[in-house]
Scaffold this motif. Structure first.
Motif, PDB file in Angstrom:
ATOM      1  N   ASN A  50       0.811  -1.222   0.000  1.00  0.00           N
ATOM      2  CA  ASN A  50       0.000   0.000   0.000  1.00  0.00           C
ATOM      3  C   ASN A  50       0.840   1.266   0.000  1.00  0.00           C
ATOM      4  O   ASN A  50       0.343   2.353  -0.283  1.00  0.00           O
ATOM      5  CB  ASN A  50      -0.976  -0.013   1.177  1.00  0.00           C
ATOM      6  N   GLU A  51       2.144   1.150   0.321  1.00  0.00           N
ATOM      7  CA  GLU A  51       3.034   2.315   0.328  1.00  0.00           C
ATOM      8  C   GLU A  51       3.893   2.397  -0.930  1.00  0.00           C
ATOM      9  O   GLU A  51       4.615   3.373  -1.128  1.00  0.00           O
ATOM     10  CB  GLU A  51       3.953   2.259   1.551  1.00  0.00           C
ATOM     11  N   ALA A  52       3.830   1.392  -1.785  1.00  0.00           N
ATOM     12  CA  ALA A  52       4.754   1.274  -2.914  1.00  0.00           C
ATOM     13  C   ALA A  52       4.315   2.086  -4.126  1.00  0.00           C
ATOM     14  O   ALA A  52       3.130   2.348  -4.334  1.00  0.00           O
ATOM     15  CB  ALA A  52       4.896  -0.190  -3.307  1.00  0.00           C
ATOM     16  N   ASP A  53       5.318   2.474  -4.932  1.00  0.00           N
ATOM     17  CA  ASP A  53       5.068   3.078  -6.238  1.00  0.00           C
ATOM     18  C   ASP A  53       4.995   2.007  -7.328  1.00  0.00           C
ATOM     19  O   ASP A  53       4.319   2.196  -8.341  1.00  0.00           O
ATOM     20  CB  ASP A  53       6.185   4.063  -6.589  1.00  0.00           C
ATOM     21  N   VAL A  54       5.726   0.902  -7.117  1.00  0.00           N
ATOM     22  CA  VAL A  54       5.788  -0.194  -8.076  1.00  0.00           C
ATOM     23  C   VAL A  54       5.678  -1.514  -7.319  1.00  0.00           C
ATOM     24  O   VAL A  54       6.262  -1.673  -6.247  1.00  0.00           O
ATOM     25  CB  VAL A  54       7.110  -0.172  -8.873  1.00  0.00           C
ATOM     26  N   LEU A  55       4.934  -2.465  -7.910  1.00  0.00           N
ATOM     27  CA  LEU A  55       4.807  -3.796  -7.327  1.00  0.00           C
ATOM     28  C   LEU A  55       5.680  -4.765  -8.115  1.00  0.00           C
ATOM     29  O   LEU A  55       5.521  -4.899  -9.333  1.00  0.00           O
ATOM     30  CB  LEU A  55       3.355  -4.254  -7.362  1.00  0.00           C
ATOM     31  N   VAL A  56       6.601  -5.419  -7.439  1.00  0.00           N
ATOM     32  CA  VAL A  56       7.457  -6.433  -8.052  1.00  0.00           C
ATOM     33  C   VAL A  56       6.858  -7.794  -7.722  1.00  0.00           C
ATOM     34  O   VAL A  56       6.735  -8.160  -6.552  1.00  0.00           O
ATOM     35  CB  VAL A  56       8.907  -6.338  -7.540  1.00  0.00           C
ATOM     36  N   VAL A  57       6.472  -8.530  -8.759  1.00  0.00           N
ATOM     37  CA  VAL A  57       5.745  -9.791  -8.582  1.00  0.00           C
ATOM     38  C   VAL A  57       6.652 -10.950  -8.973  1.00  0.00           C
ATOM     39  O   VAL A  57       7.171 -10.996 -10.096  1.00  0.00           O
ATOM     40  CB  VAL A  57       4.466  -9.799  -9.435  1.00  0.00           C
ATOM     41  N   LEU A  58       6.829 -11.897  -8.055  1.00  0.00           N
ATOM     42  CA  LEU A  58       7.629 -13.096  -8.322  1.00  0.00           C
ATOM     43  C   LEU A  58       6.690 -14.290  -8.493  1.00  0.00           C
ATOM     44  O   LEU A  58       5.857 -14.556  -7.623  1.00  0.00           O
ATOM     45  CB  LEU A  58       8.590 -13.384  -7.165  1.00  0.00           C
ATOM     46  N   GLY A  59       6.843 -15.001  -9.619  1.00  0.00           N
ATOM     47  CA  GLY A  59       5.991 -16.159  -9.882  1.00  0.00           C
ATOM     48  C   GLY A  59       5.870 -16.390 -11.371  1.00  0.00           C
ATOM     49  O   GLY A  59       6.789 -16.088 -12.132  1.00  0.00           O
ATOM     50  N   GLY A  60       4.712 -16.883 -11.784  1.00  0.00           N
ATOM     51  CA  GLY A  60       4.455 -17.126 -13.196  1.00  0.00           C
ATOM     52  C   GLY A  60       3.334 -16.255 -13.721  1.00  0.00           C
ATOM     53  O   GLY A  60       2.817 -15.374 -13.025  1.00  0.00           O
ATOM     54  N   ASP A  61       2.941 -16.510 -14.966  1.00  0.00           N
ATOM     55  CA  ASP A  61       1.896 -15.705 -15.602  1.00  0.00           C
ATOM     56  C   ASP A  61       0.576 -15.785 -14.839  1.00  0.00           C
ATOM     57  O   ASP A  61      -0.128 -14.779 -14.690  1.00  0.00           O
ATOM     58  CB  ASP A  61       1.671 -16.182 -17.039  1.00  0.00           C
ATOM     59  N   GLY A  62       0.241 -16.978 -14.364  1.00  0.00           N
ATOM     60  CA  GLY A  62      -1.021 -17.132 -13.644  1.00  0.00           C
ATOM     61  C   GLY A  62      -1.072 -16.291 -12.390  1.00  0.00           C
ATOM     62  O   GLY A  62      -2.095 -15.659 -12.090  1.00  0.00           O
ATOM     63  N   PHE A  63       0.046 -16.256 -11.660  1.00  0.00           N
ATOM     64  CA  PHE A  63       0.081 -15.450 -10.440  1.00  0.00           C
ATOM     65  C   PHE A  63       0.048 -13.965 -10.778  1.00  0.00           C
ATOM     66  O   PHE A  63      -0.604 -13.176 -10.076  1.00  0.00           O
ATOM     67  CB  PHE A  63       1.334 -15.775  -9.624  1.00  0.00           C
ATOM     68  N   LEU A  64       0.721 -13.562 -11.848  1.00  0.00           N
ATOM     69  CA  LEU A  64       0.679 -12.159 -12.256  1.00  0.00           C
ATOM     70  C   LEU A  64      -0.750 -11.750 -12.595  1.00  0.00           C
ATOM     71  O   LEU A  64      -1.204 -10.669 -12.201  1.00  0.00           O
ATOM     72  CB  LEU A  64       1.594 -11.928 -13.458  1.00  0.00           C
ATOM     73  N   LEU A  65      -1.479 -12.584 -13.319  1.00  0.00           N
ATOM     74  CA  LEU A  65      -2.882 -12.285 -13.627  1.00  0.00           C
ATOM     75  C   LEU A  65      -3.700 -12.164 -12.341  1.00  0.00           C
ATOM     76  O   LEU A  65      -4.574 -11.305 -12.237  1.00  0.00           O
ATOM     77  CB  LEU A  65      -3.470 -13.364 -14.527  1.00  0.00           C
ATOM     78  N   HIS A  66      -3.417 -13.032 -11.377  1.00  0.00           N
ATOM     79  CA  HIS A  66      -4.101 -12.951 -10.080  1.00  0.00           C
ATOM     80  C   HIS A  66      -3.858 -11.586  -9.434  1.00  0.00           C
ATOM     81  O   HIS A  66      -4.791 -10.964  -8.901  1.00  0.00           O
ATOM     82  CB  HIS A  66      -3.612 -14.070  -9.174  1.00  0.00           C
ATOM     83  N   VAL A  67      -2.619 -11.100  -9.477  1.00  0.00           N
ATOM     84  CA  VAL A  67      -2.291  -9.802  -8.884  1.00  0.00           C
ATOM     85  C   VAL A  67      -3.011  -8.676  -9.628  1.00  0.00           C
ATOM     86  O   VAL A  67      -3.561  -7.752  -9.008  1.00  0.00           O
ATOM     87  CB  VAL A  67      -0.764  -9.569  -8.898  1.00  0.00           C
ATOM     88  N   LEU A  68      -3.034  -8.736 -10.961  1.00  0.00           N
ATOM     89  CA  LEU A  68      -3.721  -7.703 -11.744  1.00  0.00           C
ATOM     90  C   LEU A  68      -5.210  -7.657 -11.413  1.00  0.00           C
ATOM     91  O   LEU A  68      -5.790  -6.576 -11.264  1.00  0.00           O
ATOM     92  CB  LEU A  68      -3.523  -7.950 -13.242  1.00  0.00           C
ATOM     93  N   HIS A  69      -5.820  -8.816 -11.283  1.00  0.00           N
ATOM     94  CA  HIS A  69      -7.243  -8.848 -10.937  1.00  0.00           C
ATOM     95  C   HIS A  69      -7.471  -8.312  -9.524  1.00  0.00           C
ATOM     96  O   HIS A  69      -8.477  -7.631  -9.268  1.00  0.00           O
ATOM     97  CB  HIS A  69      -7.784 -10.272 -11.065  1.00  0.00           C
ATOM     98  N   ASP A  70      -6.559  -8.588  -8.633  1.00  0.00           N
ATOM     99  CA  ASP A  70      -6.685  -8.060  -7.275  1.00  0.00           C
ATOM    100  C   ASP A  70      -6.603  -6.531  -7.278  1.00  0.00           C
ATOM    101  O   ASP A  70      -7.364  -5.854  -6.569  1.00  0.00           O
ATOM    102  CB  ASP A  70      -5.588  -8.647  -6.384  1.00  0.00           C
ATOM    103  N   LEU A  71      -5.703  -5.976  -8.102  1.00  0.00           N
ATOM    104  CA  LEU A  71      -5.606  -4.515  -8.213  1.00  0.00           C
ATOM    105  C   LEU A  71      -6.906  -3.929  -8.751  1.00  0.00           C
ATOM    106  O   LEU A  71      -7.386  -2.893  -8.265  1.00  0.00           O
ATOM    107  CB  LEU A  71      -4.433  -4.138  -9.119  1.00  0.00           C
TER     108      LEU A  71
END
Length: 260
Positions: A34-55
């Motif tokens: 919640n304090e970040a300017d950029v989110l660094v995501v470690l994982g695969g494409d599926g997890f990245l999509l999960h993060v995008l949907h959460d945003l």
């Protein structure tokens, strides 16, 4: 991005991603998401999509830099090389806007569901019975009956995923187009699909839904026994992915088209 950008680390539950996170924890002064300017995501494409949907669900629009610690990692960047820093990677990264499709689905019982898809929206037969669909675009019937396993609509980002495996076209980033690709069509057998402008309003009606039930899937969200599905792109939900120079998503889309 600047050297002063605050970075947050978001990590998949996989063992590979967790190991990678431990190696990075002491390399940068990470902050809470919640304090970040950029989110660094470690994982695969599926997890990245999960993060995008959460945003999207939380109404947050922060650039996302993915690092591949999964399998394919088409939407991700490679690991750090010797002497590189995460801050340096983020500063040099290129920004790529991604727009999701919005799927509004109505079930046979009248329930309504709305989900977003950064890759594709798919309609798939639920049983051995062939699915039968009517295709309307901008209120006009363009195909009275498509019989087959189903159909999908893919964004440029998603055009190299399920869409490509179904022999659909690869769409350049920034084209503001959507690929409509049939899945094993039986009638009309030779129809290869269509490329539509992003502004198109697509409506898919299920024919004989009681006998031929169909499920609708928006990325990782599924609605079963649908009667009508409406799909359109949503510019107001645009998010941003970050990619390393020379390893951009556009370059990877070019590479996919020249593989032999």
């Amino acid at each position: 991005m600047s050297n002063d950008s605050k970075l947050a680390l978001i990590v998949s539950d996989s063992a590979k991603a967790q190991d990678g996170a431990r190696a990075l924890l002491d390399s940068h002064p990470w902050v809470p998401a919640n304090e970040a300017d950029v989110l660094v995501v470690l994982g695969g494409d599926g997890f990245l999509l999960h993060v995008l949907h959460d945003l999207l669900d939380r109404g947050i629009n922060k650039p996302v830099y993915g690092m591949n610690l999964g399998t394919i990692g088409f939407l991700m960047n490679g690991p750090l090389e010797d002497g590189e820093t995460m801050a340096g990677r983020v500063v040099e990264a290129h920004r790529v806007p991604v727009r999701p499709l919005c799927m509004d689905a109505i079930t046979q019982s009248g329930q309504k569901f709305s989900y977003y898809a950064f890759n594709e929206v798919s309609l798939l037969r639920e049983t051995r019975q062939t699915a039968k669909l009517e295709i309307r675009i901008n209120g006009r019937v363009r195909m009275e009956e498509l019989a087959g396993d189903g159909i999908l609509l893919a964004t440029p980002v998603g055009s190299t995923a399920y869409n490509l495996s179904a022999h659909g076209p690869i769409l350049p980033l920034g084209s503001r187009m959507v690929a409509m690709t049939p899945l094993n069509p039986f009638r009309p057998r030779r129809w290869k699909g269509a490329i539509l402008p992003e502004s198109a309003q697509v409506e898919l009606r299920i024919l004989e839904p009681g006998k031929r039930p169909v499920a609708a899937v928006a990325d990782q969200k599924e609605v079963r026994d649908v009667a009508v599905v409406r799909i359109n792109a949503t510019a107001e939900k645009e998010l941003t992915l970050l990619f390393d120079p020379g390893f951009t998503l556009e370059e990877r889309i070019f590479a996919e088209q020249f593989q032999v």
